[in-house]
Design an enzyme around this catalytic site. Sequence first.
Site, PDB file in Angstrom:
ATOM      1  N   CYS A 111       0.814  -1.229   0.000  1.00  0.00           N
ATOM      2  CA  CYS A 111       0.000   0.000   0.000  1.00  0.00           C
ATOM      3  C   CYS A 111       0.841   1.270   0.000  1.00  0.00           C
ATOM      4  O   CYS A 111       0.319   2.349  -0.247  1.00  0.00           O
ATOM      5  CB  CYS A 111      -0.941   0.003   1.182  1.00  0.00           C
ATOM      6  SG  CYS A 111      -1.963  -1.449   1.210  1.00  0.00           S
ATOM      7  N   HIS A 248      -3.341   7.120   2.784  1.00  0.00           N
ATOM      8  CA  HIS A 248      -3.780   5.814   2.289  1.00  0.00           C
ATOM      9  C   HIS A 248      -5.164   5.519   2.863  1.00  0.00           C
ATOM     10  O   HIS A 248      -5.402   5.687   4.061  1.00  0.00           O
ATOM     11  CB  HIS A 248      -2.781   4.737   2.720  1.00  0.00           C
ATOM     12  CG  HIS A 248      -3.241   3.355   2.399  1.00  0.00           C
ATOM     13  ND1 HIS A 248      -3.741   3.022   1.163  1.00  0.00           N
ATOM     14  CD2 HIS A 248      -3.301   2.228   3.154  1.00  0.00           C
ATOM     15  CE1 HIS A 248      -4.091   1.751   1.174  1.00  0.00           C
ATOM     16  NE2 HIS A 248      -3.833   1.244   2.362  1.00  0.00           N
ATOM     17  N   ASN A 278     -10.355  -0.190   0.343  1.00  0.00           N
ATOM     18  CA  ASN A 278      -8.891  -0.079   0.375  1.00  0.00           C
ATOM     19  C   ASN A 278      -8.344  -0.624  -0.943  1.00  0.00           C
ATOM     20  O   ASN A 278      -8.390  -1.830  -1.187  1.00  0.00           O
ATOM     21  CB  ASN A 278      -8.359  -0.885   1.563  1.00  0.00           C
ATOM     22  CG  ASN A 278      -6.843  -0.892   1.652  1.00  0.00           C
ATOM     23  OD1 ASN A 278      -6.159  -0.454   0.724  1.00  0.00           O
ATOM     24  ND2 ASN A 278      -6.317  -1.388   2.756  1.00  0.00           N
TER      25      ASN A 278
END
Length: 321
Positions: A111, A248, A278
């Site tokens: 990520c 994020h 996500n």
Amino acid sequence: MSIKILGTGSALPVRRVMNEEIVRMVDTSDEWIRERTGIGGRHVSVGETAASLAADACSRALEDAGKTAEEVELLLVATCSPDEVAPCTACRVQDRIGAGNAVAFDLNAACAGFLFALHTAWAYVEAGIYQNALIAGSEVLSKLVDWEDRGTCILFGDGAGAVYVEKCQEGGILGFVQHADGKKGGVLAGGGRQLVSPWAGRQDFRRFLQMDGREVFAFAVRQVPLNVEEALSGAGLTVGDVDLFVLHQANRRIIEGVAKRLGAELSRFPMNLEHVGNTSSAAIPLLLDELNRQGRLKRGMRLVLSGFGAGLTCGACVMQW
Ligand code: ACO
């Protein structure tokens, strides 16, 4: 000298999967997912690939910047869910969009991947090797998620985001930090491949992503504020100087926790995880593109980007838009 983002783009699979649909697959509820994560829906590939999503996002970023694919010198794709091991996703994208003059390769920092790719492009430009770069974060995590594991399948979504950056004399990236802690690799791991040679015997491998959610949560809430403050201090700035924190998009509660620790109002932390979930390395450029297209990014604004993920990896970047 630095690099400035001149164009953004994004792409999402056509199929949307709302929480209600997941409730019919695993023992969970829309209320639980929304309350614990802030996620209401996500897009899931029904044929779109990491390469096709990245190529669409890249084409839109070039169009936004008023550039052609032939002008691109460096093409980076951050992904931890490539369609194939070889060739790399970036070469597939290069072919799809016609960026024949670019050197192209992938980067995997989960990520935090997009952020690390952005910093890599900055380093190449700073070294005088390239003058511009096209950088995408692209994921099809739906193929690595165990759709019977309620602890993970509620979280992730597929998609891609991209930015076109160019060398600049003023503004652009003002400071950044990046860190990795391989000792914590087991906290979020999997998506492996099985050895198949006659000599390997039977091997343990993790077909799906497995995650210690609480550990990741604690890591993010502790580490992201430290990274942000470190990057800001390197740029000679403070939390009060920042217009927007583009974090994020893993979990609304993580973002709230980070805002609290930094002593910054939540209104400076834009979010889109409610409708995309996500999307790992795609999350930051996807959100940037949304903000850009909504006209919320004005030249001269100060942004902090910050990501964290499997590795464990994390980092932050301070920039003047
Ligand atoms: N629905 C209902 N109950 C659930 C679900 C679900 N989908 N998932 C877990 N539970 C249960 C657990 O089994 C547990 O039950 P128990 O108490 O009977 O054992 C209970 O809910 C609490 O579980 P926790 O794991 O403590 O729940 P938590 O509040 O921590 O929320 C979550 C879990 C949402 C995963 C949270 O820990 C989180 O968001 N962590 C960070 C995850 C993350 O950001 N991952 C990705 C970052 S890196 C990257 O993007 C690659």
